[in-house]
Design an enzyme around this catalytic site. Structure first.
Site, short mmCIF file in Angstrom:
data_model
loop_
_atom_site.label_atom_id
_atom_site.label_comp_id
_atom_site.label_asym_id
_atom_site.label_seq_id
_atom_site.Cartn_x
_atom_site.Cartn_y
_atom_site.Cartn_z
N SER A 49 0.79 -1.24 0.00
CA SER A 49 0.00 0.00 0.00
C SER A 49 0.81 1.28 0.00
O SER A 49 0.36 2.30 -0.49
CB SER A 49 -0.94 0.01 1.20
OG SER A 49 -1.83 -1.08 1.10
N THR A 50 2.01 1.25 0.57
CA THR A 50 2.79 2.48 0.65
C THR A 50 4.22 2.24 0.17
O THR A 50 4.70 1.11 0.13
CB THR A 50 2.85 3.01 2.10
OG1 THR A 50 3.49 2.04 2.92
CG2 THR A 50 1.46 3.31 2.63
#
Length: 182
Positions: free
Chosen positions: A9-10
């Site tokens: 996600s990041t």
């Protein structure tokens, strides 16, 4: 051919564990992505799906790496199967190349549809119950009855502009006209 898709996600998260698992599953190509699964446009996923041909298998480390939601996940997998392609999730042991894998996927899909219908029914029942008690959904009104009457008097008086009325009561023009209709 097995096509791997890995996503975190990041930017500060690491793809290594997923990539190692996809290599161990003997993926021929692996597409990597570092972005939230909630984002509709995921270029690496699009590239992986566009690269695939009939008979290929899309492999992910875990189901949540592929879909934004269960509904999206089912949609993607159904599209693959409609095009003669397969899906495999390593952690959940789902493999649509096998009969049992297809069964598990269809059970997931049926449960997801069942869950959506139950949520919809509960929502409708809750709204109906609230309505029968005189409660309606939506944002609470900003002005009480007395303030709404003042808005109407000021508007009828024509001595104050619409913008001044809106600033005085800190409401939008749309809200003001809604109060005038009541």
């Amino acid at each position: 051919m097995k096509i791997g898709y890995a996503r975190v996600s990041t930017e500060d998260q690491n793809l290594d564990m997923q990539i190692d698992a996809l290599k161990e599953a003997k993926c021929d190509h692996i597409y990597e992505e570092k972005m939230s699964g909630k984002i509709n446009d995921r270029p690496a996923l699009d590239k992986a799906l566009n690269f695939m041909r009939k008979g290929d298998t899309l492999v992910v480390w875990k189901l949540d790496r592929l879909g934004r939601s269960l509904r999206h996940l089912i949609e993607v997998i159904n599209n693959l199967m409609d095009d003669g392609m397969y899906f495999m999730s390593l952690q959940e042991n789902i493999d649509t190349t096998s009969t049992s894998g297809k069964l598990i996927f269809h059970i997931f899909a049926a449960l997801a549809e069942f869950e959506r219908e139950i949520i919809s029914e509960r929502t409708k029942a809750g709204l109906k119950a609230a309505k029968s008690r005189g409660r309606y959904g939506g944002r609470p009104k900003k002005l009480d009855h007395k303030q709404a009457q003042m808005v109407k008097r000021m508007w009828k008086d024509h001595s104050v502009t619409i913008d001044e009325i809106c600033r005085t009561f800190d409401i939008s023009r749309t809200a003001m006209y809604r109060y005038l209709k009541e």
